[in-house]
Design an enzyme around this catalytic site. Structure first.
Site, short mmCIF file in Angstrom:
data_model
loop_
_atom_site.label_atom_id
_atom_site.label_comp_id
_atom_site.label_asym_id
_atom_site.label_seq_id
_atom_site.Cartn_x
_atom_site.Cartn_y
_atom_site.Cartn_z
CB SER A 59 -54.69 -34.41 -16.07
OG SER A 59 -55.16 -34.98 -16.58
CE LYS A 60 -57.32 -34.68 -11.25
NZ LYS A 60 -58.15 -34.09 -10.46
NE ARG A 61 -59.54 -35.23 -17.73
CZ ARG A 61 -60.06 -34.15 -16.45
NH1 ARG A 61 -60.33 -35.10 -15.32
NH2 ARG A 61 -59.48 -33.48 -15.85
#
Length: 477
Positions: A239-241
RNA sequence: GUCCCCAUCGUCUAGUGGUUAGGACAUCGGCCUUUCACGCCGGCAACAGGGGUUCGAAUCCCCUUGGGGACGCCA
């Protein structure tokens, strides 16, 4: 022999993430291995989502990891005129046409197709259109050639065949005249002389479309290598987060860049049983034969181990430099304490990262230390008082404050007091560092310095005295 | 839904028709030892399932299952 020219082509929509770093690394390694060139191209044709800050960030991130570029980064946005020129050329030669369908119309078309159980793809309704439509700026679409299949030759996947019927007429230029991904990618790779396209697996399905474009333009296609994706430790998509996907975060947390790169290299690539590679060894050994085709998960434990291996082998100067940064992060001033090189030597085998090292060396730089309660209770007991007093005296009189002399001194005192080295060493360690863990006692005292050692010993002695007094007074309640 | 990719210990992987299926991380024992760490020795642990092909399949083919990706006037 084919020339080697590779590129890394991220879109500047966020920080460089680990998967991107690995792709960049493989491209870089392949180029360096074969004496070729490695380029960076910023795919910023989507002006909405791209940002100048991210572009700078990507360039700096690559530099931080030591992946040097040949030539200046190419901004795709600076090449739109060339892209438009290519589109016009295609138009002129009948490989493209103007399409006046509105977004709404296209959405409706796709919906109908889905409802009918068909695959959603442009049906070519504007292919034969002659007349323009009032007040509508057309897009330019590629006219998919009428052949039955497209074969992608890939280093990892061999020949991958796509039925032409699955492909459709993709948009080359938007209504506002800006180029879309496929056009700009193909044109830029060609103009930059890129011969090897090493990129993520998510682009495999794009390749047949690009191949058709390349063919229409009469260009020589590059070699393709589609790398499997990186997965999070739990097997889920990265996840980019997630903080752990930001490549630079690893540098901030004190990993040596070569350690991160070594780890990344081994995710999806191998060379026999070998695990540890320096950067030059990586360049020497890297090759397409060692690439694997299946996705791999990130494993923080393994990263730490590899990091430690690199810490053990790193030149002192690199450790010193990194340690200084980490101490600064902790708000500690290297000026007031022992030489960084000495600290680095003492800890290189017992720290997994530079951040660990700085944290563990806190007592050597902090003005005052805090006694670890558990450790103090365990070893700063009345029985330790006498040997500690004796060693304090001996240390105060030591002619030279060197590790060897300190060692001899502690040994002598222990013998004289009839206790083992360890029985004296551990209270000494807790007194000076505050905690139960540190390098060998002689190195520890040496690093702490004589005045801090004596001062802290006095404090520890006071602590013990307080304990003795408390024991003598009947406890209240 | 359609198309594409992938599949060996928990994880990263070696293996390319005949191996006691090897190594590394993690884990569990032990040694070393002045704490911690390093190091060393050892244990546990895998060919997703089913069909073929073959004298012989982890290795070749097919199917199933599972995971991932792609189906935009995003890249």
């Amino acid at each position: 022999m084919t020339a080697v020219r590779t590129r890394f082509a991220p879109s500047p929509t966020g920080a460089l993430h680990l998967g991107g770093l690995r792709t960049a690394l493989y491209n870089w390694l392949y180029a360096r291995r074969h004496g070729g060139e490695f380029f960076l191209r910023i795919e910023d044709t989507d002006r909405q989502r791209s940002s100048e800050a991210h572009t700078q960030g990507l360039v700096e991130a690559l530099r931080s990891f030591g992946l040097d570029l040949d030539g200046a980064p190419v901004l795709q946005s600076s090449r739109v005129e060339r892209h438009q020129e290519v589109a016009r050329e295609l138009l002129k030669r009948g490989f493209a046409y103007r399409c006046y369908c509105s977004p709404d119309e296209l959405a409706a078309m796709r919906e109908e197709q889905r409802a009918r159980g068909e695959d959603p793809r442009y049906d070519g309704r504007c292919r034969e259109r002659r007349a323009s439509r009032q007040g509508v700026d057309p897009v330019i679409r590629f006219r998919r050639p009428d052949i039955k299949e497209v074969v992608v030759r890939d280093w990892l996947h061999g020949e991958v065949r796509y039925q032409n019927s699955q492909l459709d007429d993709l948009v080359l230029l938007r209504a506002n005249g800006s180029p879309t991904y496929h056009l700009s990618c193909v044109a830029d790779d060609h103009d930059m002389g890129v011969r090897q396209v090493i990129r993520g697996d998510d682009h495999l399905n794009n390749t047949p479309r690009q191949l058709q474009l390349i063919q229409a333009l009469g260009w020589e296609p590059p070699q393709y290598c589609h790398l499997p994706l990186l997965l999070a430790p739990d097997g889920k998509k990265l996840s980019k987060r997630d903080e752990a996907t930001d490549a630079l975060s690893y540098l901030r947390s004190g990993y040596l860049p070569e350690a991160v790169l070594n780890y990344l290299a081994r995710l999806g690539w191998s060379r026999g049983d070998r695990e540890i590679f320096s950067m030059s060894e990586l360049i020497e050994c890297f090759g397409r034969e060692g690439l694997g085709a299946s996705a791999s998960r990130l494993n923080p434990d393994k990263l730490k181990w590899i990091s430690q291996q690199h810490m053990k082998a790193a030149p002192a100067a690199r450790l010193v430099e990194g340690l200084a940064r980490q101490l600064e992060r902790l708000g500690l001033d290297p000026e007031g304490g022992p030489p960084l090189a000495a600290v680095a030597e003492a800890w290189r085998e017992r720290a997994e990262t530079l951040a660990d090292m700085a944290e563990a060396a806190r007592w050597a730089y902090a003005a005052e230390i805090e006694l670890d309660e558990r450790a103090a209770r365990k070893v700063l007991r009345p029985a330790a008082r006498e040997p500690l007093v004796a060693v304090r005296e001996a240390l105060a009189e030591l002619a030279d404050w060197t590790a060897a002399d300190i060692h001899a001194c502690v040994e002598t005192v222990a013998e004289r007091c009839g206790v083992s080295f360890g029985k004296l060493g551990q209270p000494l360690r807790v007194a000076v560092t505050g905690g139960p863990v540190s390098p060998p006692i002689d190195a520890t005292l040496f690093l702490a310095g004589r005045s801090a050692t004596l001062r802290r010993l006095d404090r520890a002695l006071a602590h013990i005295d307080k304990r003795i007094a408390a024991a003598a007074t009947p406890a209240a309640g």
